[in-house]
Design a protein around this motif. Structure first.
Motif, PDB file in Angstrom:
ATOM      1  N   GLY A  85       1.078  -1.010   0.085  1.00  0.00           N
ATOM      2  CA  GLY A  85       0.006  -0.232   0.083  1.00  0.00           C
ATOM      3  C   GLY A  85       0.345   1.209   0.233  1.00  0.00           C
ATOM      4  O   GLY A  85       2.226   1.328  -0.807  1.00  0.00           O
ATOM      5  N   HIS A  86       0.550   1.743   1.167  1.00  0.00           N
ATOM      6  CA  HIS A  86       1.725   2.948   0.919  1.00  0.00           C
ATOM      7  C   HIS A  86       1.666   3.545   2.255  1.00  0.00           C
ATOM      8  O   HIS A  86       1.219   3.616   3.264  1.00  0.00           O
ATOM      9  CB  HIS A  86       0.851   4.384  -0.322  1.00  0.00           C
ATOM     10  CG  HIS A  86      -0.598   5.016   0.880  1.00  0.00           C
ATOM     11  ND1 HIS A  86       0.166   6.713   0.219  1.00  0.00           N
ATOM     12  CD2 HIS A  86      -1.048   4.849   1.878  1.00  0.00           C
ATOM     13  CE1 HIS A  86      -1.222   6.978   1.114  1.00  0.00           C
ATOM     14  NE2 HIS A  86      -1.365   6.251   1.406  1.00  0.00           N
ATOM     15  N   ARG A  87       2.722   4.395   2.797  1.00  0.00           N
ATOM     16  CA  ARG A  87       2.764   4.880   4.028  1.00  0.00           C
ATOM     17  C   ARG A  87       3.342   6.380   4.378  1.00  0.00           C
ATOM     18  O   ARG A  87       4.372   7.330   2.647  1.00  0.00           O
ATOM     19  CB  ARG A  87       3.659   4.312   4.784  1.00  0.00           C
ATOM     20  CG  ARG A  87       5.178   4.568   4.858  1.00  0.00           C
ATOM     21  CD  ARG A  87       6.137   3.687   5.397  1.00  0.00           C
ATOM     22  NE  ARG A  87       7.344   3.322   5.033  1.00  0.00           N
ATOM     23  CZ  ARG A  87       8.311   2.786   5.354  1.00  0.00           C
ATOM     24  NH1 ARG A  87       8.109   2.065   6.556  1.00  0.00           N
ATOM     25  NH2 ARG A  87       9.638   2.337   4.929  1.00  0.00           N
ATOM     26  N   HIS A  88       3.611   6.666   4.662  1.00  0.00           N
ATOM     27  CA  HIS A  88       3.055   8.389   5.028  1.00  0.00           C
ATOM     28  C   HIS A  88       3.730   9.482   6.176  1.00  0.00           C
ATOM     29  O   HIS A  88       3.392   8.095   7.606  1.00  0.00           O
ATOM     30  CB  HIS A  88       2.976   9.795   3.899  1.00  0.00           C
ATOM     31  CG  HIS A  88       1.599   9.134   4.114  1.00  0.00           C
ATOM     32  ND1 HIS A  88       0.556   8.823   5.896  1.00  0.00           N
ATOM     33  CD2 HIS A  88       0.626   8.371   3.610  1.00  0.00           C
ATOM     34  CE1 HIS A  88      -0.814   8.970   5.672  1.00  0.00           C
ATOM     35  NE2 HIS A  88      -1.079   8.214   4.526  1.00  0.00           N
ATOM     36  N   THR A  89       4.329   9.914   6.600  1.00  0.00           N
ATOM     37  CA  THR A  89       5.026  11.244   7.768  1.00  0.00           C
ATOM     38  C   THR A  89       3.652  11.982   7.951  1.00  0.00           C
ATOM     39  O   THR A  89       4.626  13.081   8.651  1.00  0.00           O
ATOM     40  CB  THR A  89       6.358  11.406   8.129  1.00  0.00           C
ATOM     41  OG1 THR A  89       7.137  12.026   6.376  1.00  0.00           O
ATOM     42  CG2 THR A  89       7.857  10.696   7.637  1.00  0.00           C
ATOM     43  N   TRP A 125       2.287   1.262   6.937  1.00  0.00           N
ATOM     44  CA  TRP A 125       2.036   0.624   5.248  1.00  0.00           C
ATOM     45  C   TRP A 125       0.231   0.648   5.968  1.00  0.00           C
ATOM     46  O   TRP A 125      -0.353   0.128   6.915  1.00  0.00           O
ATOM     47  CB  TRP A 125       2.702  -0.075   4.975  1.00  0.00           C
ATOM     48  CG  TRP A 125       3.957  -0.575   4.950  1.00  0.00           C
ATOM     49  CD1 TRP A 125       4.698  -0.886   5.661  1.00  0.00           C
ATOM     50  CD2 TRP A 125       4.353   0.432   3.359  1.00  0.00           C
ATOM     51  NE1 TRP A 125       5.608  -0.221   5.510  1.00  0.00           N
ATOM     52  CE2 TRP A 125       5.649   0.448   3.910  1.00  0.00           C
ATOM     53  CE3 TRP A 125       4.049   1.123   2.230  1.00  0.00           C
ATOM     54  CZ2 TRP A 125       6.835   0.399   2.679  1.00  0.00           C
ATOM     55  CZ3 TRP A 125       4.685   1.173   1.211  1.00  0.00           C
ATOM     56  CH2 TRP A 125       5.670   0.797   1.806  1.00  0.00           C
ATOM     57  N   HIS A 126      -0.695   0.983   4.796  1.00  0.00           N
ATOM     58  CA  HIS A 126      -1.296   0.605   4.473  1.00  0.00           C
ATOM     59  C   HIS A 126      -2.980   0.495   3.189  1.00  0.00           C
ATOM     60  O   HIS A 126      -1.978   1.384   1.944  1.00  0.00           O
ATOM     61  CB  HIS A 126      -2.665   2.210   5.569  1.00  0.00           C
ATOM     62  CG  HIS A 126      -2.193   3.158   5.360  1.00  0.00           C
ATOM     63  ND1 HIS A 126      -1.317   4.451   5.563  1.00  0.00           N
ATOM     64  CD2 HIS A 126      -2.901   4.837   4.492  1.00  0.00           C
ATOM     65  CE1 HIS A 126      -1.144   5.373   4.925  1.00  0.00           C
ATOM     66  NE2 HIS A 126      -2.556   5.619   4.181  1.00  0.00           N
ATOM     67  N   ARG A 127      -3.699   0.210   3.180  1.00  0.00           N
ATOM     68  CA  ARG A 127      -4.640  -0.859   1.932  1.00  0.00           C
ATOM     69  C   ARG A 127      -5.921  -0.111   2.517  1.00  0.00           C
ATOM     70  O   ARG A 127      -6.418  -0.962   3.349  1.00  0.00           O
ATOM     71  CB  ARG A 127      -4.011  -1.600   1.567  1.00  0.00           C
ATOM     72  CG  ARG A 127      -2.778  -2.199   1.237  1.00  0.00           C
ATOM     73  CD  ARG A 127      -2.636  -3.399   1.201  1.00  0.00           C
ATOM     74  NE  ARG A 127      -2.634  -4.394   0.324  1.00  0.00           N
ATOM     75  CZ  ARG A 127      -3.563  -5.477  -0.208  1.00  0.00           C
ATOM     76  NH1 ARG A 127      -2.886  -6.013   0.843  1.00  0.00           N
ATOM     77  NH2 ARG A 127      -4.515  -6.051  -0.874  1.00  0.00           N
TER      78      ARG A 127
HETATM   79 FE   LIG Z   1      -2.443   7.575   3.829  1.00  0.00          FE
END
Ligand SMILES: [Fe+2]
Ligand SMILES: [Fe+2]
Length: 344
Positions: A85-89, A125-127
């Motif tokens: 998925g993606h991840r972010h600060t 990480w999330h989807r």
């Molecule tokens: Fe997100």
């Protein structure tokens, strides 16, 4: 091109700071407050992801943004996300309005439906997957603008490994919730002085932070909201460190106003974006009035008095998403209470 003298240039720079607050008051007065659902819905038909309150589109909001998006039946957000998925600060919340599905966040599964909210731990990480036959309609709000302004916004996306900063460094870099990796908690320990202790605490900070993020509450189910009377009316805190969320910037409350009643009036030194979850009403913002309906969005200007009125026959529910916690942590928060709600 006109060439400024050193004196002129540096005098202007100094005056920029002096003038800023006065100029900002004008920008707050001139900002768009009401974003109507029918117009958002039209755009969502053409593109499934529509930014609504966003400084890049002219909103005078420096700390957070809000968008609507749709996940079609039996698909996944991002379409090609399958593993990470993606991840972010940046801190992020997602509120589901229609449809059912589940999310995988830091390896855990969370099932959700209408009225549920996800508070995504920083850099996990999330989807998000739509499991049903109906489209999923949701809003999301993040502190993207704040992290970008700090020069600390990292977005790593499974689809764009060419923009990864850390994830390509291997398994450990992909598992940690700390950009750059955690390291060992006692690496900096040496015995003998208070200063050495203080420095070791500094080195250990990120590792503690990671533990707190992993313990943070992620899913808030609609049925678990606890409404209680306050000077502003019936409120439930949804995302707040005092109820188990490790959130340092983004806070969420749900307000409920019965038909014919009004909330309290207040103003505060933090950005607020409201989603009208159900019902209809009006808001007075300083000397202006705006009529709103279900699924409309309000962007409340910093430090302007605002008060809500239920003008319909159903309970009015408003999801208030704010960056009060960021301002608390900077020592900049201030909330003034005016008139109290007329029903508590
Ligand atoms: Fe997100
Ligand atoms: Fe407010």
């Amino acid at each position: 091109m006109e060439v400024k003298s050193t004196k002129e240039l540096h005098s202007e720079l100094a005056m920029h700071s002096v003038r800023f607050a006065k100029d900002e008051q004008g920008r707050r007065k001139g900002q768009d407050v009401l974003f109507k659902w029918p117009e958002i819905e039209k755009k969502l038909g053409e593109h499934k992801h529509i930014y609504v309150v966003d400084a890049r589109l002219g909103s005078n909001n420096h700390t957070h943004r809000l968008w609507y998006d749709v996940i079609p039946p039996h698909t996944e957000e991002g379409q090609e996300w399958r593993t990470l998925g993606h991840r972010h600060t940046v801190e992020a919340i997602i509120y589901f309005l229609k449809g059912h599905g589940h999310s995988i966040i830091d390896g855990e599964r969370y099932d959700w439906g209408p009225g549920d909210l996800l508070s995504v731990p920083m850099f996990s990480w999330h989807r998000h997957i739509n499991d049903g036959d109906e489209p999923v309609l949701r809003i999301a709000s993040t502190t993207g603008p704040l992290s970008l302004a700090l020069g600390q916004a990292v977005y790593e996306d499974e689809r764009y490994p060419e923009f990864w900063i850390y994830a390509q460094e291997g398994e450990d870099a992909r598992k940690t919730l700390i950009p750059g990796g955690g390291g060992k908690i006692d690496n900096a320990k040496i015995a003998g002085s208070r200063t050495a202790e203080m420095y070791a605490e500094q080195v250990a900070f990120a590792m503690h932070e990671e533990q707190l993020r992993r313990k943070s509450k992620v899913l808030v189910k609609q049925k678990d909201l606890v409404f209680e009377p306050t000077a502003m009316g019936n409120l439930a805190y949804v995302v707040d460190p005092r109820i188990g969320c490790h959130s340092k910037a983004l806070g969420v409350v749900m307000a409920e106003i019965p038909p014919g009643k009004r909330s309290g009036a207040h103003r505060h030194l933090y950005d607020e974006i409201d989603l009208i979850v159900s019902g209809k009403g009006k808001v007075i913002v300083e000397d202006k009035e705006f009529d709103f309906d279900t699924l409309d969005v309000l962007s409340i200007p910093v430090f302007q008095w605002h008060q809500y009125f239920n003008t319909g026959s159903e309970p009015l529910r408003i999801l208030g998403i704010n960056t009060r916690l960021a301002m608390d942590n900077l020592g900049l928060s201030l909330t003034h209470q005016g008139e109290k709600a007329d029903y508590v």
